[in-house]
Design a protein around this motif. Structure first.
Motif, PDB file in Angstrom:
ATOM      1  N   VAL A 103      13.853  11.542  10.517  1.00 28.48           N
ATOM      2  CA  VAL A 103      15.123  10.819  10.521  1.00 28.48           C
ATOM      3  C   VAL A 103      15.040   9.516   9.742  1.00 28.48           C
ATOM      4  CG1 VAL A 103      15.966  11.886  12.653  1.00 28.48           C
ATOM      5  CG2 VAL A 103      14.666   9.747  12.769  1.00 28.48           C
ATOM      6  N   ALA A 104      13.817   9.064   9.462  1.00 28.19           N
ATOM      7  CA  ALA A 104      13.612   7.861   8.651  1.00 28.19           C
ATOM      8  C   ALA A 104      12.231   7.948   8.022  1.00 28.19           C
ATOM      9  CB  ALA A 104      13.747   6.595   9.492  1.00 28.19           C
ATOM     10  N   GLU A 105      12.106   7.333   6.840  1.00 28.90           N
ATOM     11  CA  GLU A 105      10.827   7.255   6.136  1.00 28.90           C
ATOM     12  C   GLU A 105      10.693   5.859   5.565  1.00 28.90           C
ATOM     13  OE1 GLU A 105      10.416  10.162   3.033  1.00 28.90           O
ATOM     14  OE2 GLU A 105      11.275  11.743   4.274  1.00 28.90           O
ATOM     15  N   ALA A 106       9.473   5.366   5.539  1.00 31.40           N
ATOM     16  CA  ALA A 106       9.231   4.042   4.960  1.00 31.40           C
ATOM     17  C   ALA A 106       7.872   4.018   4.281  1.00 31.40           C
ATOM     18  CB  ALA A 106       9.289   2.962   6.031  1.00 31.40           C
ATOM     19  N   ASP A 107       7.840   3.468   3.081  1.00 29.41           N
ATOM     20  CA  ASP A 107       6.561   3.150   2.462  1.00 29.41           C
ATOM     21  C   ASP A 107       6.096   1.844   3.066  1.00 29.41           C
ATOM     22  OD1 ASP A 107       6.357   5.342   0.788  1.00 29.41           O
ATOM     23  OD2 ASP A 107       7.152   4.303  -0.972  1.00 29.41           O
ATOM     24  N   PHE A 108       4.790   1.731   3.334  1.00 30.01           N
ATOM     25  CA  PHE A 108       4.277   0.459   3.825  1.00 30.01           C
ATOM     26  C   PHE A 108       3.376  -0.154   2.771  1.00 30.01           C
ATOM     27  CE2 PHE A 108       1.418   3.676   5.574  1.00 30.01           C
ATOM     28  CZ  PHE A 108       0.166   3.168   5.320  1.00 30.01           C
ATOM     29  N   TYR A 109       3.502  -1.462   2.656  1.00 34.64           N
ATOM     30  CA  TYR A 109       2.763  -2.247   1.678  1.00 34.64           C
ATOM     31  C   TYR A 109       1.861  -3.196   2.448  1.00 34.64           C
ATOM     32  CZ  TYR A 109       6.134  -0.559  -1.752  1.00 34.64           C
ATOM     33  OH  TYR A 109       6.896   0.241  -2.562  1.00 34.64           O
ATOM     34  N   PHE A 110       0.583  -3.166   2.133  1.00 30.29           N
ATOM     35  CA  PHE A 110      -0.386  -3.981   2.862  1.00 30.29           C
ATOM     36  C   PHE A 110      -1.441  -4.471   1.891  1.00 30.29           C
ATOM     37  CE2 PHE A 110      -4.081  -4.695   5.639  1.00 30.29           C
ATOM     38  CZ  PHE A 110      -3.494  -5.477   6.612  1.00 30.29           C
ATOM     39  N   SER A 111      -1.115  -5.544   1.217  1.00 31.93           N
ATOM     40  CA  SER A 111      -2.064  -6.205   0.323  1.00 31.93           C
ATOM     41  C   SER A 111      -1.607  -7.650   0.160  1.00 31.93           C
ATOM     42  CB  SER A 111      -2.133  -5.493  -1.035  1.00 31.93           C
ATOM     43  OG  SER A 111      -0.874  -5.510  -1.673  1.00 31.93           O
ATOM     44  N   GLN A 112      -2.373  -8.418  -0.552  1.00 33.96           N
ATOM     45  CA  GLN A 112      -2.040  -9.834  -0.737  1.00 33.96           C
ATOM     46  C   GLN A 112      -0.605  -9.967  -1.246  1.00 33.96           C
ATOM     47  OE1 GLN A 112      -4.918 -12.322  -1.255  1.00 33.96           O
ATOM     48  NE2 GLN A 112      -3.550 -14.050  -1.321  1.00 33.96           N
ATOM     49  N   ASP A 113       0.184 -10.784  -0.605  1.00 33.87           N
ATOM     50  CA  ASP A 113       1.586 -11.030  -0.963  1.00 33.87           C
ATOM     51  C   ASP A 113       2.476  -9.807  -0.816  1.00 33.87           C
ATOM     52  OD1 ASP A 113       0.964 -13.715  -1.585  1.00 33.87           O
ATOM     53  OD2 ASP A 113       0.377 -13.118  -3.614  1.00 33.87           O
ATOM     54  N   CYS A 114       1.987  -8.774  -0.199  1.00 38.78           N
ATOM     55  CA  CYS A 114       2.758  -7.536  -0.054  1.00 38.78           C
ATOM     56  C   CYS A 114       2.608  -7.019   1.370  1.00 38.78           C
ATOM     57  CB  CYS A 114       2.272  -6.482  -1.042  1.00 38.78           C
ATOM     58  SG  CYS A 114       2.242  -7.032  -2.748  1.00 38.78           S
ATOM     59  N   LEU A 115       3.380  -7.573   2.271  1.00 32.18           N
ATOM     60  CA  LEU A 115       3.314  -7.191   3.677  1.00 32.18           C
ATOM     61  C   LEU A 115       4.713  -6.800   4.119  1.00 32.18           C
ATOM     62  CD1 LEU A 115       1.049 -10.094   4.968  1.00 32.18           C
ATOM     63  CD2 LEU A 115       0.373  -7.711   4.620  1.00 32.18           C
ATOM     64  N   TYR A 116       5.098  -5.584   3.774  1.00 29.80           N
ATOM     65  CA  TYR A 116       6.453  -5.173   4.097  1.00 29.80           C
ATOM     66  C   TYR A 116       6.594  -3.658   4.112  1.00 29.80           C
ATOM     67  CZ  TYR A 116       6.789  -5.146  -1.067  1.00 29.80           C
ATOM     68  OH  TYR A 116       6.574  -4.951  -2.405  1.00 29.80           O
ATOM     69  N   TYR A 117       7.768  -3.227   4.545  1.00 27.90           N
ATOM     70  CA  TYR A 117       8.140  -1.819   4.578  1.00 27.90           C
ATOM     71  C   TYR A 117       9.351  -1.637   3.677  1.00 27.90           C
ATOM     72  CZ  TYR A 117       5.517  -1.956   8.980  1.00 27.90           C
ATOM     73  OH  TYR A 117       4.558  -2.132   9.927  1.00 27.90           O
ATOM     74  N   ILE A 118       9.366  -0.554   2.935  1.00 28.93           N
ATOM     75  CA  ILE A 118      10.546  -0.176   2.171  1.00 28.93           C
ATOM     76  C   ILE A 118      11.004   1.170   2.731  1.00 28.93           C
ATOM     77  CG2 ILE A 118      11.482   0.464  -0.089  1.00 28.93           C
ATOM     78  CD1 ILE A 118      10.798  -2.535   0.195  1.00 28.93           C
ATOM     79  N   PHE A 119      12.154   1.148   3.374  1.00 23.94           N
ATOM     80  CA  PHE A 119      12.718   2.358   3.951  1.00 23.94           C
ATOM     81  C   PHE A 119      13.413   3.144   2.846  1.00 23.94           C
ATOM     82  CE2 PHE A 119      11.962  -0.291   7.543  1.00 23.94           C
ATOM     83  CZ  PHE A 119      11.586   0.596   8.542  1.00 23.94           C
TER      84      PHE A 119
ATOM     85  N   TYR B 221      16.251   0.054   2.201  1.00 31.78           N
ATOM     86  CA  TYR B 221      16.126  -1.157   3.010  1.00 31.78           C
ATOM     87  C   TYR B 221      14.718  -1.712   2.849  1.00 31.78           C
ATOM     88  CZ  TYR B 221      20.104   1.080   5.338  1.00 31.78           C
ATOM     89  OH  TYR B 221      21.287   1.697   5.601  1.00 31.78           O
ATOM     90  N   GLY B 222      14.594  -3.007   3.008  1.00 30.03           N
ATOM     91  CA  GLY B 222      13.289  -3.649   2.959  1.00 30.03           C
ATOM     92  C   GLY B 222      13.144  -4.635   4.091  1.00 30.03           C
ATOM     93  N   ASN B 223      12.032  -4.564   4.789  1.00 29.18           N
ATOM     94  CA  ASN B 223      11.763  -5.477   5.896  1.00 29.18           C
ATOM     95  C   ASN B 223      10.311  -5.926   5.857  1.00 29.18           C
ATOM     96  OD1 ASN B 223      14.069  -3.649   6.936  1.00 29.18           O
ATOM     97  ND2 ASN B 223      14.090  -5.421   8.300  1.00 29.18           N
ATOM     98  N   TYR B 224      10.125  -7.218   6.153  1.00 30.30           N
ATOM     99  CA  TYR B 224       8.775  -7.728   6.254  1.00 30.30           C
ATOM    100  C   TYR B 224       8.049  -7.083   7.425  1.00 30.30           C
ATOM    101  CZ  TYR B 224       9.234 -11.347   2.722  1.00 30.30           C
ATOM    102  OH  TYR B 224       9.382 -12.004   1.534  1.00 30.30           O
ATOM    103  N   MET B 225       6.727  -7.138   7.371  1.00 30.63           N
ATOM    104  CA  MET B 225       5.865  -6.662   8.436  1.00 30.63           C
ATOM    105  C   MET B 225       5.686  -7.799   9.440  1.00 30.63           C
ATOM    106  SD  MET B 225       2.010  -5.144   7.902  1.00 30.63           S
ATOM    107  CE  MET B 225       2.611  -3.828   6.842  1.00 30.63           C
ATOM    108  N   SER B 226       5.763  -7.478  10.712  1.00 33.16           N
ATOM    109  CA  SER B 226       5.531  -8.491  11.743  1.00 33.16           C
ATOM    110  C   SER B 226       4.037  -8.770  11.865  1.00 33.16           C
ATOM    111  CB  SER B 226       6.078  -8.008  13.095  1.00 33.16           C
ATOM    112  OG  SER B 226       5.272  -6.944  13.583  1.00 33.16           O
TER     113      SER B 226
END
Length: 184
Positions: free
Chosen positions: A132-148, A156-161
């Motif tokens: 029902v939803a998919e998101a790429d996750f980004y986990f590197s320097q200056d890249c801490l977020y999800y792109i739905f 959509y784009g949201n930062y990682m908590s």
């Protein structure tokens, strides 16, 4: 902006992630995964999107995933599958408490897509066997977020908590440990 500041420890994690991806590419024939169930939900599991599949991005933030969508996932999501692009590693969750904790990894703050960042993997959120939803996750320097993604395009784009950061830091530490054990 994220609600926390990554420290030099984060640089170590980023280095380990790079090292893991290099080791994984050297060990392509091994296929260890955290779970073997429901692999058909993640086609081309260990392949990152190609340049043709990843559109050029504007540094302005994408809109945040709607609160109603997050609420629906909180109430109905019964399975989450993480697929890592640069390793033979995946994680699945099917316990409600774990799923809800995972949903808390998504900050309500909108995030821009940085064209210099590469996704580390994709998360599939399922309800009764349907994505029902998919998101790429980004986990590197200056890249801490999800792109739905919707229809394989950024929506959509949201930062990682901070909880999400800690989660992925621990996962990458486990991947590194697993790679070290395989090398012995």
């Amino acid at each position: 902006m994220p609600t926390f500041t990554p420290t030099s420890y984060f640089r170590k994690i980023a280095f380990f992630a790079l090292a893991i991806s290099l080791v994984a590419s050297a060990c392509q024939n091994s296929s260890n995964s955290a779970t073997a169930e429901n692999t058909e939900t993640a086609p081309a599991a260990n392949e990152a999107p190609t340049a043709a599949e990843t559109p050029a991005v504007d540094p302005t933030p994408l809109p945040s995933i709607p609160e109603a969508t997050m609420q629906q996932l909180f109430e109905q999501c019964d399975y989450i599958d993480y697929v890592f692009y640069y390793t033979n590693f995946s994680i699945s969750q099917n316990e409600q408490a774990s799923i809800r904790a995972t949903l808390a990894h998504v900050s309500p703050q909108p995030a821009p897509m940085n064209p210099n960042c590469k996704p580390m993997g994709r998360i599939f959120y399922q309800v009764q066997g349907e994505n029902v939803a998919e998101a790429d996750f980004y986990f590197s320097q200056d890249c801490l977020y999800y792109i739905f993604m919707e229809n394989n395009k950024p929506k959509y784009g949201n930062y990682m908590s901070e909880q999400g950061f800690t989660f992925f830091k621990n996962i990458f530490a486990q991947i590194q440990q697993q790679q070290q054990q395989q090398a012995q």
